[in-house]
Design a protein around this motif. Sequence first.
Motif, short mmCIF file in Angstrom:
data_model
loop_
_atom_site.label_atom_id
_atom_site.label_comp_id
_atom_site.label_asym_id
_atom_site.label_seq_id
_atom_site.Cartn_x
_atom_site.Cartn_y
_atom_site.Cartn_z
N LEU A 179 -10.73 -2.01 -5.67
CA LEU A 179 -9.47 -1.80 -5.00
C LEU A 179 -9.23 -2.93 -4.12
O LEU A 179 -9.79 -3.23 -3.15
N SER A 180 -7.78 -3.44 -4.19
CA SER A 180 -7.46 -4.46 -3.22
C SER A 180 -6.16 -4.10 -2.72
O SER A 180 -5.45 -4.69 -1.80
N GLY A 181 -5.47 -3.00 -2.88
CA GLY A 181 -4.20 -2.54 -2.53
C GLY A 181 -3.77 -0.88 -2.73
O GLY A 181 -4.27 -0.66 -3.61
N VAL A 182 -2.99 -0.49 -1.99
CA VAL A 182 -2.46 0.54 -2.21
C VAL A 182 -0.93 0.60 -1.90
O VAL A 182 -0.38 0.00 -1.05
N ARG A 183 -0.14 1.19 -3.02
CA ARG A 183 1.29 1.30 -2.78
C ARG A 183 1.73 2.64 -2.50
O ARG A 183 1.07 3.67 -3.52
N GLU A 184 2.24 3.05 -1.45
CA GLU A 184 2.68 4.36 -1.43
C GLU A 184 4.21 4.77 -2.11
O GLU A 184 4.81 3.93 -2.44
N ALA A 185 4.16 6.13 -2.46
CA ALA A 185 5.38 6.60 -3.10
C ALA A 185 6.57 6.23 -2.24
O ALA A 185 6.34 6.48 -1.02
N THR A 186 7.69 5.94 -2.93
CA THR A 186 8.80 5.86 -2.00
C THR A 186 9.95 7.08 -2.31
O THR A 186 9.78 7.51 -3.56
N THR A 187 10.62 7.69 -1.41
CA THR A 187 11.04 8.85 -1.66
C THR A 187 12.58 8.57 -1.52
O THR A 187 12.91 7.46 -0.54
#
Length: 187
Positions: A179-187
């Motif tokens: 794991l090198s990153g996380v993208r959060e959901a955009t609303t």
Amino acid sequence: MAEGVRAPEPPPRPAAAQAQKAVHTNALPPLPPSRPLQIRIPAIQVDAPLVGLGLVPNGSLDVPPATDPWLAGWYEQGVTPGSTGTAVTIGHLDSATGPAVFYQLGALRRGDVIEVDREDGRTAVFTVDGVALYGADAFPDAQVYGNSDRPELRVITCGGAYSRSAGGYLANTVVYAQLSGVREATT
């Protein structure tokens, strides 16, 4: 697959230099468990839905249905991608009609990116640490499937030579990623 590769050229094999896993120190906090929905590997143009897989009676990991060679699977009784531990995904190399979802897996290199969309709306981003080809008689189960204290991902497909008399491929291609990153959901 029982048919072997039906393609104009054989699938790529990982370069020997890619087999040694890179050592990373940039540990990200793990994500809570959430069902994976889609896997993308931009370097080899993979964009596939994920289906949950279990174990077959002999204890080995099941595979996605042969009727959909562009489907990938993940071991749903194990770790979900992005959570602490080793998440396992698997897909076909080929089918009776030609290349399948992970046909190009052996072409990946350290630093390539794998993205897994999750049911919680987050995308877990993994960086490839290494790519190796293991003969069936020398498959390192503990190294590939063993637990980890950080979020890791394995992507596995058939590989090596095909032998009709042996019933299929004689090796597996394994991609190691963390794991090198996380993208959060955009609303």
